[in-house]
Design a protein around this motif. Structure first.
Motif: not given
Length: 270
Positions: A117-143
């Motif tokens: 939900r945060f990515c979905r809401a943030a991306i349109p505004h990043m697109l209007r400002h020439s992009g951006g960077s998203i960093v999502n916290l995963a975990s080695i638990n999925h490895l």
């Protein structure tokens, strides 16, 4: 000042990794909307930080109304949105059989749903400002999975996969998206009930000879969020002290430990 003139949203800032990311971002010049459900923890996390660089929202990060509020505050208070760090998570400790539908839904929604939900809401505004960077916290638990974390492991695997999806869908439009997968990080939450015996055994499992600290993860998040990582997207960066590169035999086998230059492991008394 690697984040000078950047506006960021960071979720789960009340303690541990989120707090370390928040404080590091501010030190590097960012203006940050900090999202934390606990008012006490949230206010403690921003203590001493310049008021003009931080705005605290005390609400559940998985709520769509919180998402909308955070994005709006970034735009109206600070004039844009360039960086998003999804760190907030609440989860249940259950194996597959004991995990109820309610346990599953709550953990998946908190970890994966909130990130989406945060990515979905943030991306349109990043697109209007020439992009951006998203960093999502995963975990080695999925490895490398641990028992009793069925929903958490599945959710964090989903976070890593979603990060790749965003990276390929929006890369040509200036948006980078990466995941960071920490190993055991010594935080207020993870150290509850941990004994010195536990820590001695933990340290044996890490080639660097220690467990992680919140700043270890914050440093990785900062790099991926900054323009220094402008050619890096779609990665799942393990911040794990080498844990996922180590065979279990290197921890337990006297013979292999001899090759490694480490003495035989001596298990302390329980």
């Amino acid at each position: 000042m690697r984040l000078a003139d950047k506006v960021a949203i960071v979720t789960g800032t009340g303690q541990g990794i989120g707090r370390a990311v928040l404080r590091r971002f501010v030190k590097e010049g960012a203006r940050v909307v900090a999202v934390e459900w606990s008012r006490e923890a949230g206010e403690a996390s921003i203590e001493g930080l310049p008021e003009q660089q931080v705005h605290l929202i005390c609400a559940d990060a998985h709520s769509q109304s919180t998402v909308d509020d955070a994005v709006q505050q970034a735009l109206t208070r600070f004039g844009g949105l360039h960086v998003l760090v999804n760190n907030a998570v609440r989860y249940t400790e259950r194996n597959v059989v004991d995990c109820t539908d309610e346990d599953w839904a709550a953990t998946i929604d908190s970890a994966l749903g909130s990130t989406f939900r945060f990515c979905r809401a943030a991306i349109p505004h990043m697109l209007r400002h020439s992009g951006g960077s998203i960093v999502n916290l995963a975990s080695i638990n999925h490895l490398v999975a641990n028992p009793g974390l069925a929903a958490y492991t599945a959710a964090k695997g989903g976070v890593a996969a979603l990060s790749k999806q965003i990276a390929i869908e929006y890369g040509t439009q200036g948006i980078r998206c990466n995941a960071v997968s920490p190993a055991f990080i010594a935080t207020e939450r993870t150290m509850q009930g941990v004994t010195e015996r536990d820590m001695r055994l933990n340290r044996e499992c890490y080639p660097v000879g220690r467990v992680g600290e919140p700043d270890d993860v914050a440093n990785a998040v900062l790099f991926l969020a900054s323009d220094e990582a402008s050619f890096i997207t779609g990665v799942d960066l393990a911040v794990d002290g080498g844990l996922t590169s180590l065979a279990a035999s290197a921890v337990l086998s006297t013979r292999i430990r001899g090759w490694w230059g480490r003495p035989p492991i001596v298990l302390p008394d329980a």
